[in-house]
Motif scaffolding. Structure first.
Motif, PDB file in Angstrom:
ATOM      1  N   ALA A  30       0.962  -1.346  -0.168  1.00  0.00           N
ATOM      2  CA  ALA A  30      -0.081   0.155   0.211  1.00  0.00           C
ATOM      3  C   ALA A  30       0.776   1.149  -0.106  1.00  0.00           C
ATOM      4  N   VAL A  31       2.054   1.181   0.909  1.00  0.00           N
ATOM      5  CA  VAL A  31       2.980   2.340   0.827  1.00  0.00           C
ATOM      6  C   VAL A  31       3.473   2.630  -0.521  1.00  0.00           C
ATOM      7  N   LEU A  32       4.150   1.487  -1.242  1.00  0.00           N
ATOM      8  CA  LEU A  32       4.547   1.433  -2.612  1.00  0.00           C
ATOM      9  C   LEU A  32       3.475   2.103  -3.621  1.00  0.00           C
ATOM     10  N   ALA A  33       2.362   1.842  -3.521  1.00  0.00           N
ATOM     11  CA  ALA A  33       1.339   2.036  -4.404  1.00  0.00           C
ATOM     12  C   ALA A  33       1.041   3.592  -4.301  1.00  0.00           C
ATOM     13  N   GLY A  34       1.147   4.116  -3.232  1.00  0.00           N
ATOM     14  CA  GLY A  34       1.017   5.576  -2.721  1.00  0.00           C
ATOM     15  C   GLY A  34       1.967   6.334  -3.298  1.00  0.00           C
ATOM     16  N   ALA A  35       3.349   5.848  -2.912  1.00  0.00           N
ATOM     17  CA  ALA A  35       4.528   6.530  -3.483  1.00  0.00           C
ATOM     18  C   ALA A  35       4.765   6.777  -4.571  1.00  0.00           C
ATOM     19  N   LEU A  36       4.309   5.603  -5.642  1.00  0.00           N
ATOM     20  CA  LEU A  36       4.863   5.336  -6.965  1.00  0.00           C
ATOM     21  C   LEU A  36       3.624   6.036  -7.841  1.00  0.00           C
ATOM     22  N   GLY A  37       2.501   6.123  -6.993  1.00  0.00           N
ATOM     23  CA  GLY A  37       1.361   6.526  -7.880  1.00  0.00           C
ATOM     24  C   GLY A  37       0.829   5.267  -8.827  1.00  0.00           C
ATOM     25  N   ALA A  38       0.872   4.102  -8.226  1.00  0.00           N
ATOM     26  CA  ALA A  38       0.359   3.088  -8.918  1.00  0.00           C
ATOM     27  C   ALA A  38      -1.096   2.289  -8.273  1.00  0.00           C
ATOM     28  N   ASN A  39      -1.622   1.524  -8.820  1.00  0.00           N
ATOM     29  CA  ASN A  39      -2.721   0.856  -8.202  1.00  0.00           C
ATOM     30  C   ASN A  39      -2.198  -0.514  -7.535  1.00  0.00           C
ATOM     31  N   ALA A  40      -3.249  -0.969  -6.940  1.00  0.00           N
ATOM     32  CA  ALA A  40      -2.764  -2.251  -6.289  1.00  0.00           C
ATOM     33  C   ALA A  40      -2.557  -3.120  -7.159  1.00  0.00           C
ATOM     34  N   ARG A  41      -3.179  -3.577  -8.273  1.00  0.00           N
ATOM     35  CA  ARG A  41      -2.840  -4.569  -9.045  1.00  0.00           C
ATOM     36  C   ARG A  41      -1.525  -4.427  -9.752  1.00  0.00           C
ATOM     37  N   ASP A  42      -1.196  -3.380 -10.000  1.00  0.00           N
ATOM     38  CA  ASP A  42       0.211  -2.959 -10.456  1.00  0.00           C
ATOM     39  C   ASP A  42       1.625  -3.340  -9.560  1.00  0.00           C
ATOM     40  N   GLY A  65       0.990  -5.164  -7.184  1.00  0.00           N
ATOM     41  CA  GLY A  65       1.188  -6.610  -6.746  1.00  0.00           C
ATOM     42  C   GLY A  65       2.233  -7.421  -7.686  1.00  0.00           C
ATOM     43  N   PHE A  66       2.458  -6.852  -8.720  1.00  0.00           N
ATOM     44  CA  PHE A  66       3.634  -7.790  -9.454  1.00  0.00           C
ATOM     45  C   PHE A  66       5.037  -7.424  -8.949  1.00  0.00           C
ATOM     46  N   VAL A  67       5.377  -6.514  -7.936  1.00  0.00           N
ATOM     47  CA  VAL A  67       6.302  -6.600  -7.215  1.00  0.00           C
ATOM     48  C   VAL A  67       6.918  -7.991  -6.516  1.00  0.00           C
ATOM     49  N   PRO A  68       5.847  -8.509  -5.568  1.00  0.00           N
ATOM     50  CA  PRO A  68       6.130  -9.818  -5.118  1.00  0.00           C
ATOM     51  C   PRO A  68       5.965 -10.985  -6.079  1.00  0.00           C
ATOM     52  N   THR A  69       5.189 -10.895  -7.027  1.00  0.00           N
ATOM     53  CA  THR A  69       5.019 -11.767  -8.213  1.00  0.00           C
ATOM     54  C   THR A  69       6.213 -11.946  -8.889  1.00  0.00           C
ATOM     55  N   THR A 103      16.840  -1.694  -6.179  1.00  0.00           N
ATOM     56  CA  THR A 103      15.761  -1.728  -5.732  1.00  0.00           C
ATOM     57  C   THR A 103      15.308  -0.437  -4.986  1.00  0.00           C
ATOM     58  N   GLY A 104      16.088  -0.164  -3.890  1.00  0.00           N
ATOM     59  CA  GLY A 104      15.830   1.032  -3.205  1.00  0.00           C
ATOM     60  C   GLY A 104      15.936   2.424  -3.868  1.00  0.00           C
ATOM     61  N   LEU A 105      16.634   2.386  -4.789  1.00  0.00           N
ATOM     62  CA  LEU A 105      17.222   3.394  -5.912  1.00  0.00           C
ATOM     63  C   LEU A 105      16.071   3.549  -6.710  1.00  0.00           C
ATOM     64  N   ALA A 106      15.277   2.510  -6.958  1.00  0.00           N
ATOM     65  CA  ALA A 106      14.442   2.706  -8.346  1.00  0.00           C
ATOM     66  C   ALA A 106      13.627   3.865  -8.498  1.00  0.00           C
ATOM     67  N   PRO A 107      13.425   4.632  -9.434  1.00  0.00           N
ATOM     68  CA  PRO A 107      12.782   5.964  -9.690  1.00  0.00           C
ATOM     69  C   PRO A 107      11.393   5.605 -10.041  1.00  0.00           C
ATOM     70  N   GLY A 108      10.812   4.474 -10.534  1.00  0.00           N
ATOM     71  CA  GLY A 108       9.706   4.216 -10.876  1.00  0.00           C
ATOM     72  C   GLY A 108       9.344   2.772 -10.794  1.00  0.00           C
ATOM     73  N   LEU A 109       7.888   2.535 -11.147  1.00  0.00           N
ATOM     74  CA  LEU A 109       7.495   1.034 -10.886  1.00  0.00           C
ATOM     75  C   LEU A 109       8.351   0.151 -12.000  1.00  0.00           C
ATOM     76  N   SER A 124      11.469   0.074 -13.246  1.00  0.00           N
ATOM     77  CA  SER A 124      12.727  -0.342 -12.829  1.00  0.00           C
ATOM     78  C   SER A 124      12.568  -1.117 -11.636  1.00  0.00           C
ATOM     79  N   LEU A 125      11.520  -0.673 -10.748  1.00  0.00           N
ATOM     80  CA  LEU A 125      11.465  -1.402  -9.513  1.00  0.00           C
ATOM     81  C   LEU A 125      11.024  -2.939  -9.828  1.00  0.00           C
ATOM     82  N   LEU A 126      10.281  -3.155 -10.626  1.00  0.00           N
ATOM     83  CA  LEU A 126       9.871  -4.464 -11.017  1.00  0.00           C
ATOM     84  C   LEU A 126      10.938  -5.292 -11.772  1.00  0.00           C
ATOM     85  N   ALA A 127      11.936  -4.617 -12.452  1.00  0.00           N
ATOM     86  CA  ALA A 127      13.044  -5.160 -12.964  1.00  0.00           C
ATOM     87  C   ALA A 127      13.986  -5.662 -12.022  1.00  0.00           C
ATOM     88  N   ALA A 128      14.140  -4.747 -11.315  1.00  0.00           N
ATOM     89  CA  ALA A 128      15.005  -4.995  -9.801  1.00  0.00           C
ATOM     90  C   ALA A 128      14.628  -6.243  -9.001  1.00  0.00           C
TER      91      ALA A 128
END
Length: 403
Positions: free
Chosen positions: A43-55, A57-61, A101-107, A109-113
């Motif tokens: 939920a924190v990631l979604a708010g910080a990156l301006g993404a929805n819960a579905r998107d 959710g691909f981080v742990p996936t 991952t901690g330095l990723a500027p957006g979703l 790059s976060l997914l790739a890391a």
């Protein structure tokens, strides 16, 4: 007994020094924790990156999918190369991936890391066989049990740490501190971990080919991988959506979600208990009891709709203890079954079992996010219950061709 840096581990020795065992247990816990840090703070990631819960959710996936691929493609290398070298290289790569991952500027790059974090977090699957190799036969079970306890606690307590840190200092700090902890472990392993003898001179292609042969040869391996994968699907569906559910349904933050990991940490107690019961009554009974306990624990969460808000939270906590205990007990029993099939190929058998397990986790994270978006929390509960019930059905089915 002490082992100097760079020396080869003796074939026969007294019990391993306690600091070395604790070093291995800590490394296994820190490595496997890397794939779970994201779950309480989605939920924190979604708010910080301006993404929805579905998107988000691909981080742990992707992290869990990377872990499954890493186990399948990288873990067999432990039979071909000195595990000390593999541990040191993977530690450096995992620390770098966590920092990225901690330095990723957006979703994107976060997914790739996150995918790379999963691949390199298979460091844990090099540490456990290393502990088994270093330990003398007389205390091998105790040593591996201690390292596995560190691994299980890393899975569950990672959620507590990430939720607590994210709530106070932001989600990026979680990954930065995780990278720093891996650097510390790497330095300690460089100084304290001896070289381990190579057990096979097969080429990489031969190693991978032997995996297919082992998979075709052992029906019990396939059965164990399927049953544990189904349990892992329910496990991951719960943990990858629980933080979002708590945020929207109960207005609780990532710290509260992390504290649910304390309830789940009770599951680590299942490892020694399940091992003793498997020795006394056989691992088949333990797999059935564990899968049944997980199914019932998931199902009772559906009763929350009839309870008060406080009672609902208490019910989820109690169910968390139950299904974590059942799933960890089943994993220990499945390892007992699989390791008995071909002792000379235990690393590769372990790779196949855990590949099935983390494919299930990756599917659970994706399906859990989809179920939460379409049907709400009861959809997640239903998914987890059905997955655990299917696992129990696999364990109750007739054992065709079994001895």
């Amino acid at each position: 007994m002490s082992l100097k840096r760079g020396t080869v581990a003796p074939a026969h020795a007294a019990d391993l020094p306690r600091p070395l065992v604790l070093l291995l247990a800590s490394g296994a816990g820190l490595a496997v924790a890397s794939i779970y840090y994201s779950q309480p703070m989605l939920a924190v990631l979604a708010g910080a990156l301006g993404a929805n819960a579905r998107d988000t959710g691909f981080v742990p996936t992707l992290t869990q999918l990377g872990y499954a691929l890493g186990i399948l493609l990288l873990a067999p290398l432990g039979d071909r190369f000195d595990r000390r070298q593999l541990i040191l290289v993977k530690t450096a790569l995992l620390a770098a991936a966590l920092l990225a991952t901690g330095l990723a500027p957006g979703l994107p790059s976060l997914l790739a890391a996150s995918l790379v974090v999963g691949l390199t977090a298979t460091l844990a699957q090099d540490i456990v066989p290393a502990a088994a190799t270093l330990a003398p036969e007389s205390s091998r079970g105790k040593t591996v049990g201690t390292v596995m306890t560190g691994l299980l606690l890393g899975i569950l307590l990672s959620r507590v740490a990430s939720g607590f840190i994210a709530e106070r200092w932001g989600w990026r700090m979680v990954y930065e501190l995780a990278a720093a902890s891996l650097v510390v472990f790497g330095l300690a392993a460089w100084r304290g971990l001896p070289r381990l003898p190579v057990t096979s001179h097969m080429s990489y292609a031969q190693l991978m080919g032997s995996l297919a042969k082992l998979w075709r040869q052992h029906a019990e391996l396939r059965r164990a991988a399927l049953a544990q994968g189904l349990l892992s699907m329910g496990f991951s569906a719960f943990w990858s959506t629980m933080a979002v559910m708590l945020h929207h349904q109960y207005h609780l933050g990532s710290e509260a979600a992390g504290y649910f990991g304390l309830a789940g940490a009770a599951g680590a107690l299942a490892a020694p208990l399940a091992g003793r019961l498997a020795d006394q009554r056989g691992p088949e009974l333990v797999t059935r009891l564990g899968a049944g306990l997980a199914m019932v624990s998931f199902a009772v969460m559906g009763l929350g709709m009839f309870l008060t808000r406080e009672a609902q939270i208490g019910l989820i906590l109690a169910a968390t203890v139950g299904f974590d205990f059942g799933i960890q007990a089943t994993l220990v029993a499945h390892q007992t079954v699989v390791y008995s099939l071909a002792p000379a190929a235990r690393s590769r058998l372990n790779a196949l079992l855990f590949t099935g397990m983390f494919i299930g986790m990756s599917a659970g994270a994706a399906l859990g996010s989809l179920a939460l978006a379409r049907w709400g929390w009861m959809g997640v509960v239903a998914l987890a219950t059905v997955a655990a019930g299917a696992s129990l059905a696999v364990r109750l089915s007739r054992r065709h061709g079994a001895r």
